[in-house]
Design a protein around this motif. Sequence first.
Motif, PDB file in Angstrom:
ATOM      1  N   MET A  59     -32.812 143.114  27.825  1.00 28.20           N
ATOM      2  CA  MET A  59     -32.147 142.699  26.900  1.00 28.20           C
ATOM      3  C   MET A  59     -32.731 142.688  25.571  1.00 28.20           C
ATOM      4  N   ALA A  60     -31.763 142.935  24.495  1.00 28.37           N
ATOM      5  CA  ALA A  60     -32.352 142.838  23.267  1.00 28.37           C
ATOM      6  C   ALA A  60     -32.553 141.404  22.635  1.00 28.37           C
ATOM      7  N   HIS A  61     -31.746 140.575  23.094  1.00 30.10           N
ATOM      8  CA  HIS A  61     -31.985 139.126  23.055  1.00 30.10           C
ATOM      9  C   HIS A  61     -31.671 138.226  24.179  1.00 30.10           C
ATOM     10  N   PRO A  62     -32.460 137.135  24.237  1.00 32.62           N
ATOM     11  CA  PRO A  62     -32.452 136.292  25.422  1.00 32.62           C
ATOM     12  C   PRO A  62     -31.039 135.603  25.732  1.00 32.62           C
ATOM     13  N   LEU A  63     -30.167 135.730  24.690  1.00 33.38           N
ATOM     14  CA  LEU A  63     -28.788 135.059  24.684  1.00 33.38           C
ATOM     15  C   LEU A  63     -27.709 136.193  24.976  1.00 33.38           C
ATOM     16  N   ASP A  64     -28.120 137.283  24.958  1.00 34.94           N
ATOM     17  CA  ASP A  64     -27.152 138.398  25.117  1.00 34.94           C
ATOM     18  C   ASP A  64     -26.042 138.486  24.027  1.00 34.94           C
ATOM     19  N   LEU A  65     -26.306 138.113  22.918  1.00 29.99           N
ATOM     20  CA  LEU A  65     -25.359 138.116  21.787  1.00 29.99           C
ATOM     21  C   LEU A  65     -25.197 139.261  21.304  1.00 29.99           C
ATOM     22  N   THR A  66     -24.083 139.671  20.502  1.00 31.03           N
ATOM     23  CA  THR A  66     -23.708 140.967  19.781  1.00 31.03           C
ATOM     24  C   THR A  66     -23.708 140.724  18.513  1.00 31.03           C
ATOM     25  N   ALA A  67     -24.080 141.496  17.801  1.00 35.16           N
ATOM     26  CA  ALA A  67     -24.031 141.608  16.344  1.00 35.16           C
ATOM     27  C   ALA A  67     -22.867 141.822  15.659  1.00 35.16           C
TER      28      ALA A  67
END
Length: 95
Positions: free
Chosen positions: A52-60
């Motif tokens: 994952m790119a972010h631990p919270l699996d957020l989208t930009a």
Amino acid sequence: MNLTADQVRNVARLARLGLDEAQIADYVGELSTIVDVFAALERIDTHDVEPMAHPLDLTARLRADRADVDDRRQAFQAIAPATRDGVYLVPKVIE
């Protein structure tokens, strides 16, 4: 894993840290604990976990790709000491 005082001295030398002999014993315990944490993390099974790119699996949030400032190149180059063909001229600094 218990590090030895010689290993801590070697790490300090490689990191160019000056440690007093009194500090070596403290660092042996602290660095041993850090190495133990990494060893525990290494034992975790992550075979089925996707990266994952972010631990919270957020989208930009994306915005339109458009210029939002005026082109002031001519104004900036008008006050520059030297320009030619739209570029700034600077003195040569490397022979």
